[in-house]
Design a protein around this motif. Structure first.
Motif, PDB file in Angstrom:
ATOM      1  N   VAL A  26       0.836  -1.205   0.000  1.00 39.27           N
ATOM      2  CA  VAL A  26       0.000   0.000   0.000  1.00 39.27           C
ATOM      3  C   VAL A  26       0.869   1.254   0.000  1.00 39.27           C
ATOM      4  O   VAL A  26       0.572   2.227  -0.696  1.00 39.27           O
ATOM      5  CB  VAL A  26      -0.977  -0.010   1.205  1.00 39.27           C
ATOM      6  N   ILE A  32       0.598   5.595   1.132  1.00 38.92           N
ATOM      7  CA  ILE A  32       0.008   5.731   2.467  1.00 38.92           C
ATOM      8  C   ILE A  32       0.998   5.112   3.449  1.00 38.92           C
ATOM      9  O   ILE A  32       1.301   3.924   3.353  1.00 38.92           O
ATOM     10  CB  ILE A  32      -1.362   5.026   2.567  1.00 38.92           C
ATOM     11  N   TYR A 140      -8.880   2.127   5.743  1.00 33.08           N
ATOM     12  CA  TYR A 140      -7.506   1.624   5.701  1.00 33.08           C
ATOM     13  C   TYR A 140      -7.312   0.512   6.744  1.00 33.08           C
ATOM     14  O   TYR A 140      -6.766  -0.547   6.435  1.00 33.08           O
ATOM     15  CB  TYR A 140      -6.523   2.771   5.946  1.00 33.08           C
TER      16      TYR A 140
END
Length: 161
Positions: A26, A32, A140
């Motif tokens: 990710v 992120i 998330y």
């Protein structure tokens, strides 16, 4: 090897590695950043001094001890979630793992713990209320913990075999 120890180590460490691989992907794809386990180590160190919430004004990079402490905590929590599977569903779960208990522990419990314990402790507020976008944080965390639960299930099946 003792079922409790073997299952807990294999499933706990294995699923935590899967989580770490997921957040690394990710980071590379969406930029992120993953959890800074060094800062978590700093928070843990502060607990001994009675500091329940990380002092976010201290913006120095975590030192080696804090990083090691944070990463050890991260993996011990993964092992702890594997222990919970055996505690709540019995040692027979190690021989016959099923999806529902793993969903409950690997997704629900771990996500709620992150939002209700770790997030406030790190200065993010209860249920990420102090983050720039709490809903994005929920998404998330849920997706990351789904990856963790998939790792739990995969390693539980491998251990059972």
């Amino acid at each position: 090897m003792n079922t409790w120890i073997g299952f807990s180590l294999v499933v706990g460490i294995g699923s935590t590695v899967v989580l770490d691989l997921w957040v690394t992907l990710v980071k590379k794809v969406l930029d992120i950043p993953p959890t800074n386990w060094g800062m978590v180590g700093r928070w843990i160190g502060g607990l001994a001094q009675g500091k329940l919430v990380l002092d976010t004004r201290n913006d120095k990079q975590p030192n080696t001890y804090e990083k090691a402490l944070g990463w050890a905590f991260h993996y011990l929590i993964g092992i702890g979630y594997a222990v919970m599977l055996l505690l709540f569903w019995g040692p027979g779960f190690a021989s016959h793992p099923t999806v529902l208990p793993i969903f409950i522990i690997g997704v629900v419990v771990s996500t709620l713990a992150g939002l209700a314990i770790l997030m406030p402790a790190m200065g993010g507020g209860f249920f990420a209320s102090n983050t720039p976008n709490p809903k994005a944080t929920y998404l998330y965390l849920i997706i990351a913990h789904c990856a963790f639960a998939i790792g739990q299930y995969g390693f539980a099946l491998w251990y059972a075999a």
